[in-house]
Design an enzyme around this catalytic site. Structure first.
Site, PDB file in Angstrom:
ATOM      1  N   HIS A   1     -11.264  -7.502  -2.677  1.00 50.45           N
ATOM      2  CA  HIS A   1     -10.548  -6.856  -1.569  1.00 50.45           C
ATOM      3  C   HIS A   1     -11.244  -7.229  -0.269  1.00 50.45           C
ATOM      4  O   HIS A   1     -12.299  -7.856  -0.270  1.00 50.45           O
ATOM      5  CB  HIS A   1     -10.575  -5.331  -1.749  1.00 50.45           C
ATOM      6  CG  HIS A   1      -9.581  -4.865  -2.758  1.00 50.45           C
ATOM      7  ND1 HIS A   1      -8.470  -4.126  -2.429  1.00 50.45           N
ATOM      8  CD2 HIS A   1      -9.517  -5.061  -4.094  1.00 50.45           C
ATOM      9  CE1 HIS A   1      -7.769  -3.880  -3.518  1.00 50.45           C
ATOM     10  NE2 HIS A   1      -8.378  -4.437  -4.543  1.00 50.45           N
ATOM     11  N   GLY A   2     -10.651  -6.807   0.840  1.00 54.51           N
ATOM     12  CA  GLY A   2     -11.322  -6.937   2.137  1.00 54.51           C
ATOM     13  C   GLY A   2     -11.728  -8.358   2.468  1.00 54.51           C
ATOM     14  O   GLY A   2     -12.830  -8.596   2.949  1.00 54.51           O
TER      15      GLY A   2
ATOM     16  N   ASN B   1      -7.537 -10.498  -1.698  1.00 53.91           N
ATOM     17  CA  ASN B   1      -6.647  -9.655  -0.887  1.00 53.91           C
ATOM     18  C   ASN B   1      -6.804  -9.929   0.596  1.00 53.91           C
ATOM     19  O   ASN B   1      -7.922  -9.840   1.125  1.00 53.91           O
ATOM     20  CB  ASN B   1      -6.985  -8.177  -1.117  1.00 53.91           C
ATOM     21  CG  ASN B   1      -6.514  -7.666  -2.453  1.00 53.91           C
ATOM     22  OD1 ASN B   1      -6.131  -8.437  -3.320  1.00 53.91           O
ATOM     23  ND2 ASN B   1      -6.543  -6.358  -2.607  1.00 53.91           N
TER      24      ASN B   1
ATOM     25  N   ASP C   1      -4.968  -8.886   4.273  1.00 56.97           N
ATOM     26  CA  ASP C   1      -3.991  -8.142   5.072  1.00 56.97           C
ATOM     27  C   ASP C   1      -4.300  -8.279   6.567  1.00 56.97           C
ATOM     28  O   ASP C   1      -3.439  -8.698   7.353  1.00 56.97           O
ATOM     29  CB  ASP C   1      -4.012  -6.653   4.658  1.00 56.97           C
ATOM     30  CG  ASP C   1      -2.941  -5.852   5.369  1.00 56.97           C
ATOM     31  OD1 ASP C   1      -2.082  -6.439   6.043  1.00 56.97           O
ATOM     32  OD2 ASP C   1      -2.940  -4.607   5.245  1.00 56.97           O
TER      33      ASP C   1
ATOM     34  N   ASP D   1      -7.075   2.801  -7.980  1.00 64.56           N
ATOM     35  CA  ASP D   1      -8.370   2.740  -7.306  1.00 64.56           C
ATOM     36  C   ASP D   1      -9.097   4.062  -7.505  1.00 64.56           C
ATOM     37  O   ASP D   1      -8.928   5.007  -6.741  1.00 64.56           O
ATOM     38  CB  ASP D   1      -8.156   2.445  -5.815  1.00 64.56           C
ATOM     39  CG  ASP D   1      -9.476   2.349  -5.054  1.00 64.56           C
ATOM     40  OD1 ASP D   1     -10.527   2.585  -5.673  1.00 64.56           O
ATOM     41  OD2 ASP D   1      -9.437   2.036  -3.856  1.00 64.56           O
TER      42      ASP D   1
ATOM     43  N   ASP E   1      -0.977  -1.710  -4.081  1.00 60.53           N
ATOM     44  CA  ASP E   1      -2.346  -1.871  -3.578  1.00 60.53           C
ATOM     45  C   ASP E   1      -2.976  -0.484  -3.414  1.00 60.53           C
ATOM     46  O   ASP E   1      -2.384   0.403  -2.782  1.00 60.53           O
ATOM     47  CB  ASP E   1      -2.256  -2.593  -2.219  1.00 60.53           C
ATOM     48  CG  ASP E   1      -3.599  -3.067  -1.698  1.00 60.53           C
ATOM     49  OD1 ASP E   1      -4.503  -3.302  -2.516  1.00 60.53           O
ATOM     50  OD2 ASP E   1      -3.717  -3.226  -0.468  1.00 60.53           O
TER      51      ASP E   1
ATOM     52  N   SER F   1       0.855  -1.196   0.000  1.00 62.90           N
ATOM     53  CA  SER F   1       0.000   0.000   0.000  1.00 62.90           C
ATOM     54  C   SER F   1       0.888   1.242   0.000  1.00 62.90           C
ATOM     55  O   SER F   1       2.101   1.153   0.246  1.00 62.90           O
ATOM     56  CB  SER F   1      -0.874   0.004   1.261  1.00 62.90           C
ATOM     57  OG  SER F   1      -0.059   0.203   2.402  1.00 62.90           O
TER      58      SER F   1
ATOM     59  N   GLU G   1     -10.937  -0.619 -10.184  1.00 64.95           N
ATOM     60  CA  GLU G   1     -12.019  -0.936  -9.230  1.00 64.95           C
ATOM     61  C   GLU G   1     -13.297  -0.208  -9.597  1.00 64.95           C
ATOM     62  O   GLU G   1     -13.283   0.987  -9.911  1.00 64.95           O
ATOM     63  CB  GLU G   1     -11.608  -0.570  -7.793  1.00 64.95           C
ATOM     64  CG  GLU G   1     -12.747  -0.823  -6.796  1.00 64.95           C
ATOM     65  CD  GLU G   1     -12.314  -0.952  -5.336  1.00 64.95           C
ATOM     66  OE1 GLU G   1     -11.143  -1.295  -5.087  1.00 64.95           O
ATOM     67  OE2 GLU G   1     -13.155  -0.700  -4.463  1.00 64.95           O
TER      68      GLU G   1
HETATM   69  P1  13P Z   1      -8.520  -7.102   4.708  1.00 67.99           P
HETATM   70  O1  13P Z   1      -8.510  -5.887   5.580  1.00 67.99           O
HETATM   71  O2  13P Z   1      -9.843  -7.805   4.785  1.00 67.99           O
HETATM   72  O3  13P Z   1      -7.383  -8.007   4.997  1.00 67.99           O
HETATM   73  O4  13P Z   1      -8.374  -6.605   3.187  1.00 67.99           O
HETATM   74  C1  13P Z   1      -7.107  -6.296   2.657  1.00 67.99           C
HETATM   75  C2  13P Z   1      -7.190  -5.614   1.331  1.00 67.99           C
HETATM   76  O5  13P Z   1      -8.197  -5.587   0.667  1.00 67.99           O
HETATM   77  C3  13P Z   1      -5.962  -4.968   0.846  1.00 67.99           C
HETATM   78  O6  13P Z   1      -6.193  -4.278  -0.345  1.00 67.99           O
HETATM   79  O1  G3H Z   2      -6.560  -2.205   1.915  1.00 67.98           O
HETATM   80  C1  G3H Z   2      -5.675  -1.756   2.617  1.00 67.98           C
HETATM   81  C2  G3H Z   2      -4.590  -2.626   3.134  1.00 67.98           C
HETATM   82  O2  G3H Z   2      -5.051  -3.407   4.217  1.00 67.98           O
HETATM   83  C3  G3H Z   2      -3.385  -1.805   3.487  1.00 67.98           C
HETATM   84  O3  G3H Z   2      -3.583  -1.061   4.624  1.00 67.98           O
HETATM   85  O4  G3H Z   2      -2.996   1.301   4.042  1.00 67.98           O
HETATM   86  O5  G3H Z   2      -2.883   0.455   6.422  1.00 67.98           O
HETATM   87  O6  G3H Z   2      -1.194  -0.286   4.735  1.00 67.98           O
HETATM   88  P1  G3H Z   2      -2.608   0.189   4.962  1.00 67.98           P
HETATM   89 ZN    ZN Z   3      -8.119  -3.405  -0.502  1.00 72.36          ZN
END
Ligand code: 13P
Ligand code: G3H
Ligand code: ZN
Length: 311
Positions: free
Chosen positions: A213-214, A256, A258, A104, A82, A50, A134
């Protein structure tokens, strides 16, 4: 093998009915944990960065860490930006050696999103880099939207063909009910994904790679571990893994994750420090954090994404 783009990965994933994990990286232990897992599972993998991670670790450190992982593992690894939110950050990552970028433009209107995405695609494709766009907005429970608003935020299947053909993107992130972070649903709310929307999109874009994502599942065992060792994470709820498994068998080629990595690394470090209050060598507790990342990524690859033995 050098860093690869997502092109071939996605073509094989679509055909094979599995998805490639896109895991966020911020430091050496996270890169090592993920790529060790991918090597053990013989799976391609996407390491994504990111803007915040790039600021934290800095571009050159990220590049060298990921290049080291390629050297050590010989795996097909794509290095992906990202949530790029401007042409400039995408250009900087393309010029700096990333093999894939996300632009995005989901916060903009349809036409503005198309114009920005197209500009990035033209720049990136001329340099052999793949682009994710997106369409639709991911909501979070903190947004507190009503049902009609939530519907308006999901990706509109009627718009996807025009978006893809006018921009030339290589993959498309869609909104069907996932959201970022560890708090995806209200306490007591039943997690749901709009598979009907995914199906319509798949029909309109046959063979085209879709991105979710997410997609963290927020395993309760790690939430409990964090809370047991001094943390405080009430009512964290993620996307059930069986729903992600189902999506992977459909047009979803990139998932995705994270928050789950953050959660399990933090749980392992908290546990280590609680059990060994005398330790002050970062290698001792970070090794446990790295091991926890490796273990959760192996599980995701094998049991959720289905990409084990894909290379
Ligand atoms: P999560 O917060 O669900 O892990 O999603 C991560 C994500 O979409 C990064 O782009
Ligand atoms: O979608 C976002 C990712 O989880 C990255 O998060 O911007 O805190 O690094 P961040
Ligand atoms: Zn994301």
């Amino acid at each position: 093998m050098p860093l690869v783009t997502t092109k071939e990965m996605f073509a094989k994933a679509y055909e094979g009915g599995y998805a490639i994990g896109a895991f966020n990286v911020n430091n050496m232990e996270i890169v090592q944990g993920i790529t060790e897992a991918a090597m053990l599972e013989r799976s391609p993998v996407i390491l994504q960065v990111s803007a915040g991670a790039r600021k934290y670790a800095r571009h050159n450190y990220i590049m060298k860490l990921v290049e080291a992982a390629v050297l050590e593992t010989g795996l097909p690894i794509a290095l992906h930006l990202d949530h790029g939110d401007s042409f400039e950050i995408c250009r900087s990552c393309v010029d700096g050696g990333f093999t894939s970028v996300m632009i995005d433009g989901s916060k903009y209107g349809f036409e503005e999103n198309i114009a920005l995405t197209k500009q990035v695609v033209e720049y990136a494709h001329a340099r052999g880099v793949t682009v994710e766009g997106e369409l639709g907005k991911l909501a979070g429970i903190e947004d507190d939207v009503n049902v009609a608003d939530a519907d308006a935020q999901f990706t509109n299947p009627a718009e996807v063909e025009e978006f893809v053909s006018r921009t030339g993107v290589d993959s498309l992130a869609i909104a069907i009910g996932t959201s970022h972070g560890a708090y995806k649903f209200k306490p007591g709310q039943k997690p749901q994904l709009r598979f009907d929307i995914l199906e319509k999109i798949q029909q309109r874009l046959p063979g085209f790679p879709i991105v979710l994502h997410g997609s963290s599942s927020v395993p309760q065992e790690y939430v409990e571990m964090v809370n047991k060792y001094g943390g405080s994470m009430p009512d964290a709820i993620g996307i059930p893994e069986e729903m992600l498994r189902q999506a992977s068998k459909m047009a979803v080629c990139k998932i995705n994750i994270d928050s789950d990595l953050r959660l399990c690394m933090t749980a392992a470090v908290r546990k280590h420090l609680a059990e060994h209050p005398e330790h002050f060598d970062p290698r001792q507790y970070l090794a446990d954090g790295r091991e926890a990342i490796c273990s959760i990524v192996r599980h995701k690859i094998r049991d959720v994404l289905g990409s084990s033995n894909a290379i």
